[in-house]
Design an enzyme around this catalytic site. Structure first.
Site, PDB file in Angstrom:
ATOM      1  N   ASP A 289     -17.277 -10.794 -32.622  1.00 27.66           N
ATOM      2  CA  ASP A 289     -18.495 -11.520 -32.268  1.00 27.66           C
ATOM      3  C   ASP A 289     -19.629 -10.515 -32.138  1.00 27.66           C
ATOM      4  OD1 ASP A 289     -20.609 -12.736 -30.935  1.00 27.66           O
ATOM      5  OD2 ASP A 289     -19.325 -13.995 -29.697  1.00 27.66           O
TER       6      ASP A 289
ATOM      7  N   PHE B 152     -18.309 -13.448 -23.763  1.00 30.34           N
ATOM      8  CA  PHE B 152     -19.105 -14.666 -23.820  1.00 30.34           C
ATOM      9  C   PHE B 152     -19.284 -15.051 -25.282  1.00 30.34           C
ATOM     10  CE2 PHE B 152     -23.061 -17.043 -24.259  1.00 30.34           C
ATOM     11  CZ  PHE B 152     -22.872 -18.033 -23.312  1.00 30.34           C
TER      12      PHE B 152
ATOM     13  N   LYS C 208     -28.733 -14.569 -32.973  1.00 27.64           N
ATOM     14  CA  LYS C 208     -29.764 -13.923 -32.166  1.00 27.64           C
ATOM     15  C   LYS C 208     -30.797 -13.179 -33.016  1.00 27.64           C
ATOM     16  CE  LYS C 208     -27.459 -13.730 -27.660  1.00 27.64           C
ATOM     17  NZ  LYS C 208     -28.425 -14.548 -26.903  1.00 27.64           N
TER      18      LYS C 208
END
Length: 414
Positions: free
Chosen positions: A226, A141, A260
């Site tokens: 990522d 994702f 995040k």
């Protein structure tokens, strides 16, 4: 007016004013402190999801509040015609954290407002190689905007918006042979999560990232990691790829994306380019209005300083081990995965939605990414007492949601 009526009113107003992209909200939250939140009904919850791995310092941490307040009262925003001290300091700090061994690999940072935007920037950067092919793992994702969505494998997310940009090949995660077969001399980049988060905390074979580095190097492609969910101490290291055997010796990644937990709840993301990749984006190639603003950078600097000063990397490592061991002790759990405070588990039967619902009713916020999986990504400041409280409640949660251990082999629908 009762708390329940207040909550119902907010839900009704939500339905009447916000686009229905997320469905009805599970709770109407009002305040938080540390690893706990309270809803408008006055109910208290242990937040074991942390805003999906965002609230690294929990809620209302004094260091984060002070840093944001001080910076906002001094200088809140400047355009990208200018820079500020916090922006430069954070870029320097991120480069040092990505290269903990001090190998001196040159690097540059592009700041964004989110992980999706960081991955959009990375996607554009790969085009500067003169190639258009990207190899990505199934189950990964990387975001919801059109470019990031093109790199995200979930068919339900992709299908309504196709055709998507780019030439993207998806391969099974952790399968080195499939990766080797897919990467060619036309490949611009290989994009991987060191641990897949949304898929339910899926951990690849130990040598997978080093193998990916070899394959990318052989074909002149970039290795792009990522770390949006796994970075900033989430796994007990600054970046999850630091634990990958042999990767650093082969040169490490060319690109790292992070967001995040970086801002501890304040929106910020970053694309880190290392080696030659650091100079691929030049004036006019990309931009952002809010990215790298001084308030976001001050927040991120406070998060990093607090992780360092409070010894949270070691804390996360120890606490995560206890949490995983405690969860695995129940026979209705078939597997527990992860590192630090990024934890995924598989149930022996479908029923994760019921588990999440019962857990919430009992005061614990968890996530069910698939019908059989539960994901936990609590604040890094979670306490040992918090963990013991959840583990004590865990068997009863499973009892109510999926039944006793003796009947757990049967399928439980959602």
């Amino acid at each position: 007016m009762s708390g329940h009526q207040v909550s119902d009113q907010w839900r009704a107003r939500y339905a009447g004013s916000l686009m229905n992209t997320f469905g009805p909200p599970k709770l109407v939250l009002e305040r938080g402190a540390g690893a706990r939140v309270w809803d408008t009904d006055g109910n208290e919850y242990l937040d074991l999801l942390g805003g999906i791995a965002v609230n690294a310092l929990g809620h209302g941490h004094p260091a984060l509040v002070e840093a944001v307040t001080r910076q906002l009262s001094t200088l809140g925003h400047v355009s990208n015609f200018f820079t500020t001290g916090p922006q430069v300091e954070l870029a320097e700090k991120l480069l040092a954290l990505v290269d903990p061994a001090g190998r001196g690999t040159p690097g540059k940072v592009f700041f964004t407002n989110s992980g999706t935007e960081a991955n959009e920037a990375g996607f554009k950067l790969t085009r500067r190689t003169g190639r258009t092919h990207v190899v990505v793992a199934e189950g990964g994702f990387h975001g919801r905007t059109m470019g990031a969505l093109a790199l995200t494998s979930k068919e339900a997310y992709r299908a309504p918006f196709e055709p998507l940009p780019g030439e993207v090949t998806f391969v099974p995660y952790g399968d080195a042979d499939a990766l080797a077969a897919a990467v060619t001399d036309r490949t611009a980049a290989v994009l991987l999560e060191p641990v897949q988060g949304e898929a339910g905390v899926v951990v690849p074979p130990a040598d997978y990232l080093a193998t990916a580095r070899r394959i990318a190097t052989e074909h002149g492609a970039l290795l792009w990691l990522d770390e949006v969910q796994t970075g900033m101490g989430r796994t007990g290291r600054w970046f999850a790829h630091h634990a990958a055997p042999g990767l650093a010796e082969l040169g490490g990644p060319d690109l790292v994306t992070v967001a995040k937990g970086l801002g501890g709840g304040f929106p910020i993301g970053a694309l880190v380019g290392l080696g030659d990749a650091a100079d691929l984006l030049q004036p006019g190639n990309h931009g952002t209005t809010f990215g790298g603003n001084p308030v976001a950078c001050a927040a991120a600097l406070a998060v990093v300083a607090t992780i360092e000063s409070e010894g949270l990397l070691e804390h996360v490592t120890v606490l995560g081990r206890r949490l995983r061991d405690g969860l695995a002790a129940d026979p209705r759990v078939s597997e527990v995965r992860g590192e630090g405070l990024l934890v995924g588990l598989d149930l022996v039967a479908d029923g994760s939605a019921a588990v999440a619902e019962v857990a919430q009713a009992r005061g614990f916020i968890v996530n069910n990414p698939t019908p059989r999986r539960i994901r936990l990504a609590p604040p890094l400041v979670l306490s040992a007492a918090d963990v013991e409280e959840f583990l004590a409640a865990w068997p009863a949660i499973l009892d109510e949601a999926i039944g006793s251990a003796s009947g757990a082999s049967g399928s439980v629908g959602e």
